[in-house]
Design an enzyme around this catalytic site. Structure first.
Site, PDB file in Angstrom:
ATOM      1  N   HIS A 111      -3.861   6.538  -0.707  1.00 44.31           N
ATOM      2  CA  HIS A 111      -4.116   5.136  -1.031  1.00 44.31           C
ATOM      3  C   HIS A 111      -5.616   4.886  -0.962  1.00 44.31           C
ATOM      4  O   HIS A 111      -6.269   5.201   0.042  1.00 44.31           O
ATOM      5  CB  HIS A 111      -3.372   4.244  -0.051  1.00 44.31           C
ATOM      6  CG  HIS A 111      -3.783   2.813  -0.098  1.00 44.31           C
ATOM      7  ND1 HIS A 111      -3.837   2.089  -1.276  1.00 44.31           N
ATOM      8  CD2 HIS A 111      -4.173   1.958   0.897  1.00 44.31           C
ATOM      9  CE1 HIS A 111      -4.245   0.858  -1.000  1.00 44.31           C
ATOM     10  NE2 HIS A 111      -4.448   0.757   0.296  1.00 44.31           N
ATOM     11  N   CYS A 122       0.800  -1.231   0.000  1.00 41.46           N
ATOM     12  CA  CYS A 122       0.000   0.000   0.000  1.00 41.46           C
ATOM     13  C   CYS A 122       0.831   1.278   0.000  1.00 41.46           C
ATOM     14  O   CYS A 122       0.433   2.290  -0.571  1.00 41.46           O
ATOM     15  CB  CYS A 122      -0.944   0.001   1.198  1.00 41.46           C
ATOM     16  SG  CYS A 122      -1.891  -1.527   1.395  1.00 41.46           S
ATOM     17  N   ASN A 182      -9.653  -1.500  -4.233  1.00 39.30           N
ATOM     18  CA  ASN A 182      -8.359  -1.256  -3.612  1.00 39.30           C
ATOM     19  C   ASN A 182      -7.306  -1.990  -4.439  1.00 39.30           C
ATOM     20  O   ASN A 182      -7.250  -3.221  -4.423  1.00 39.30           O
ATOM     21  CB  ASN A 182      -8.381  -1.761  -2.166  1.00 39.30           C
ATOM     22  CG  ASN A 182      -7.067  -1.577  -1.432  1.00 39.30           C
ATOM     23  OD1 ASN A 182      -6.015  -1.445  -2.035  1.00 39.30           O
ATOM     24  ND2 ASN A 182      -7.127  -1.596  -0.116  1.00 39.30           N
TER      25      ASN A 182
END
Length: 357
Positions: free
Chosen positions: A267, A119, A297
């Protein structure tokens, strides 16, 4: 936290690629029920994801890089360093960067290496590339960042299967005569590593048949030690502890105020988390990019993917002061405030599943 500032480095180009396969709420409702998937979508903001059946992260990053080179062949000239950042590499060895050096036709004099980050990986990559260029160790860096996280998810685990998508990106950084500064803050807390993890497949727990056997866990989710596990509550708590402090340090380091920043590209973990963070930090809501609705994501690729899908026209034509922040698996975090644009930033690339190596 590690703090750095650089001058004489600019982002020349950014591109992103996703697989053509789509999975939406209708597909998910077959397994989890319409009410459940709608509830999850309302919280995460994710309505569909691009996912890979056969493509590797390298295939997506290669497609993004080649799209940049098609847009402007000069971008390929004088690339002397290739950095591949991913947690879904092609093989345990060799390094995927070595494979991509050959596939992209880069010279044998090109330094190539992999970095295992998720991430926070894109911002770490910008920091690493900027360090190399500012020190004189490199003149032009091709930064390839992405993950195919969906392939790590148990389809019976709604805590991850409804959230993650796949993407690969390419960014070119180069030496510049510009005097504007970029500022970075990075940190790590490995005590929380077990909250976001794939346990099997490495030297600690080699892959075996029993590692792939799925068992029932909290909330009726089924997964194995070879599947991605995420403790969402703990990751959320970590984010709330870390990101406000990260941004406060960045503002102090850069001399910027929240109003000075043209766009916040964090993110793309989930909608609820980003909205909660924005309110807590009192950021202008219209400047915070929310880009997970159609892509989910996408781990390390989420920041550059959001730049391509939501800031493309502005970044092609003007200079924006961007605030970037990646946070999650590790546990690891990285933030930056830096000027971006005008730059080369093509339309999103969609890669068909039969485009295999």
């Amino acid at each position: 936290m590690s703090e750095s500032a650089f001058q004489g480095v600019r982002i020349a180009a950014v591109a992103a690629a996703v697989p053509e396969q789509l999975r939406n709420l209708d597909d998910d409702a077959v397994l989890f029920g319409r009410d459940e998937v709608e509830k999850v979508a309302a919280s995460t903001g994710v309505r569909q994801r691009h996912y890979s059946k056969n493509l590797c992260t390298s295939d997506l990053c290669e497609a993004a890089a080649k799209r940049l080179f098609q847009e402007n062949s000069a971008l390929k000239e004088e690339v002397d360093t290739l950095v591949f950042i991913s947690q879904t590499s092609d093989y345990p060895l060799p390094a995927t960067s070595c494979i991509l050096q050959e596939r992209l036709g880069l010279p044998k004099s090109c330094a190539s290496f992999d970095v295992n980050l998720g991430c926070s990986g894109y911002v770490y990559g910008l920091w690493l590339a900027s360090s190399l260029i500012a020190s004189g160790a490199a003149r032009k860096v091709l930064l390839l960042v992405g993950d195919t996280s969906y392939r790590l998810c148990s389809p019976q685990d709604r805590s991850v299967a409804l959230l993650f998508g796949d993407a690969g990106t390419a960014t070119v950084l180069e030496k510049s005569s510009q005097v504007t500064s970029s500022h970075f803050v990075l940190g790590t807390d490995g005590s929380g590593a077990h909250h976001l993890k794939v346990a099997a497949g490495g030297s600690r727990l080699p892959m075996a048949d029993e590692c792939r056997q799925r068992t029932e866990h909290e909330g009726g989710n089924w997964r194995s030690e070879a599947d991605l596990y995420m403790n969402g509550a703990e990751v959320f708590a970590f984010t709330l502890r870390t990101v406000p402090a990260l941004m406060k340090t960045l503002f102090a380091l850069s001399g910027k105020t929240p109003e000075d920043v043209d766009a916040y590209v964090f993110h793309q973990a989930n909608k609820f988390m980003l909205e909660h963070l924005s309110k807590r930090m009192k950021l202008p809501a219209d400047k915070v990019v929310l880009a997970m609705q159609d892509y989910g994501n996408t781990s390390s690729a989420s920041i550059p993917l959001a730049m391509v899908t939501h800031l493309r026209e502005r970044l092609r034509n003007e200079t924006l002061d961007l605030a970037l922040a990646g946070f999650g698996v590790g546990l690891s975090w990285a933030g930056a405030i830096l000027p971006c644009g005008p730059m080369i930033i093509p339309d999103l690339v969609t890669v068909p599943s039969d485009q295999l190596k």
